[in-house]
Design an enzyme around this catalytic site. Structure first.
Site, short mmCIF file in Angstrom:
data_model
loop_
_atom_site.label_atom_id
_atom_site.label_comp_id
_atom_site.label_asym_id
_atom_site.label_seq_id
_atom_site.Cartn_x
_atom_site.Cartn_y
_atom_site.Cartn_z
N HIS A 229 0.69 -1.79 0.35
CA HIS A 229 0.20 0.17 -0.45
C HIS A 229 0.91 0.96 -0.14
CE1 HIS A 229 1.41 0.03 3.83
NE2 HIS A 229 1.28 1.02 4.37
N ASP A 231 0.61 5.20 1.66
CA ASP A 231 0.08 5.88 2.72
C ASP A 231 -0.75 7.30 2.49
OD1 ASP A 231 1.14 4.06 4.31
OD2 ASP A 231 2.91 5.79 5.52
N HIS A 286 5.20 0.11 0.03
CA HIS A 286 5.25 -0.77 0.52
C HIS A 286 4.01 -1.55 1.49
CE1 HIS A 286 3.86 2.69 3.21
NE2 HIS A 286 3.49 2.53 3.92
N ARG A 296 7.77 -9.14 15.67
CA ARG A 296 7.95 -8.00 15.01
C ARG A 296 6.72 -7.14 15.16
NH1 ARG A 296 7.03 -4.72 10.29
NH2 ARG A 296 9.19 -3.30 10.37
#
Ligand code: AKG
Ligand code: FE2
Length: 354
Positions: A229, A231, A286, A296
């Site tokens: 996607h 941002d 990203h 994570r």
């Protein structure tokens, strides 16, 4: 009057039942609904073996603006060191994030994002655009986290609220600084961005904090933490813990992993800066992949303009013989487009008279 960011998101709610969230910790195999193939995401390829890496920029660099501008134009992203955000604060926000996601599911669900709410615990906001589920959980902070944090930590919420407040203050300052550096590299001056006035610090800017958790995954190669996607921000500043997972996409290289560098922050250009610079700074695709060894965490500061402010390509960045590539629109209008067209939003509005 500016509408608040929470109203902007509220007008495009995302309804995904939390009841079918798996217990990530107990699964030995990936459930079908979490197994991705290229059919589920055209860009579902592994990271490339290229030796290209995201630029890392020290904020003390004597050629700072040039480096920031070059990174924004070529990658739409960079890592930043020497940024002035205290490492103690980065530890604190990571500690908060870990404490939040390590709570038992029934506790996290006490602060679940409501039907038409925007803050709180839930799945990724982009989940509705994909048939498969992502191997992650998230928590969104917009405005004061007090009510949600009180539900999560009846006895410790004050401490956690203070961390968020301090983190936001530092991020806001850093975002403003990076914005001027990036725009300055293109010859844009403070007088050209009237909404940053009166003190050039973008006081009217709005922001959200998105905390993400990618649990250990039994079959990481077939799973997706957060799908590709861009941002819907001007800039995003991301802190990741010591576990790799973030990848950025370059047309000429493919997916490139952004290795965690202790104490550094990842900055990426969002769709609104892409529009403001008439495409000179591309908003970068990203995603986050997962692994089978370590959990994570990532903490994203999503920074944008006042939501009712018209954003349009800056005249000095438009070729005088051409028309601007994008129309004027508000963040609110852009999010409405994104809610329908997702990753095609920029091409959809290109040359489209709203
Ligand atoms: O977890 C990451 O590294 C990426 C997070 C992200 O892209 C987001 O929250 O928008
Ligand atoms: Fe993102």
């Amino acid at each position: 009057m500016n509408s608040m960011l929470s109203d902007v998101f509220r007008s495009h709610p995302i309804h995904i039942p939390l009841s079918n969230l798996p217990d990530f910790t107990s699964l030995r195999h990936l459930p079908d609904s979490y197994t991705w193939t290229p059919k589920d995401d055209l860009l579902f390829s592994a990271a490339s073996a290229s030796d290209q890496s995201l630029p890392s920029i020290n904020l003390d660099d004597p050629h700072l603006a040039t480096r920031v501008g070059h990174a924004c134009a070529t990658w739409g992203a960079f890592q930043v060191t020497n940024h002035g955000v205290p490492s103690r604060l980065l530890d604190d926000i990571e500690f908060l994030t870990g404490s939040l996601f390590r709570l038992p599911v029934h506790r996290k669900l006490k602060a679940a994002r409501s039907e038409n709410g925007v803050s709180g615990y839930g799945v990724a906001r982009i989940a509705s655009f994909f048939n498969k589920q992502m191997w992650s959980e998230g928590f969104t902070v917009i405005g004061s986290p007090l009510d949600d944090f009180r539900k999560l930590w009846p006895n410790h919420h004050v401490k956690y609220c203070e961390i968020i407040k301090e983190y936001e203050e530092h991020m806001q300052k850093l975002a403003a600084k990076l914005m001027w550096l990036a725009l300055g590299s293109l010859g844009v001056e403070e007088k050209d961005i009237k909404w940053a006035w009166p003190s050039s610090d973008f006081q009217g800017a709005q922001a959200a904090i998105q905390l993400n958790h990618y649990p250990i995954c039994p079959e990481p190669d077939r799973a997706m933490g957060l799908a590709a996607h861009t941002d819907s921000t001007l800039l995003t500043i991301l802190y990741q813990n010591d576990t790799a997972g973030l990848q950025v996409f370059r047309d000429d290289v493919g997916w490139v992993t952004v290795p965690p560098v202790p104490g550094s922050l990842v900055v990426n250009v969002g769709d609104l800066l892409h529009i403001l610079t008439n495409g000179i700074f591309p908003s970068v695709l990203h995603r986050a992949r997962v692994n089978h060894v370590r959990s994570r965490f990532s903490m994203a500061y999503l920074w944008g303009p006042p939501s009712d402010l018209m954003i349009s390509p800056l005249p000095q960045l438009v070729d005088p013989l051409q028309s601007p590539l994008y129309p004027s629109l508000t963040w609110k209008q852009y999010l409405a487009t994104k809610a329908t067209h997702f990753n095609q939003s920029l091409s959809f509005i290109r040359n489209y008279d709203l």
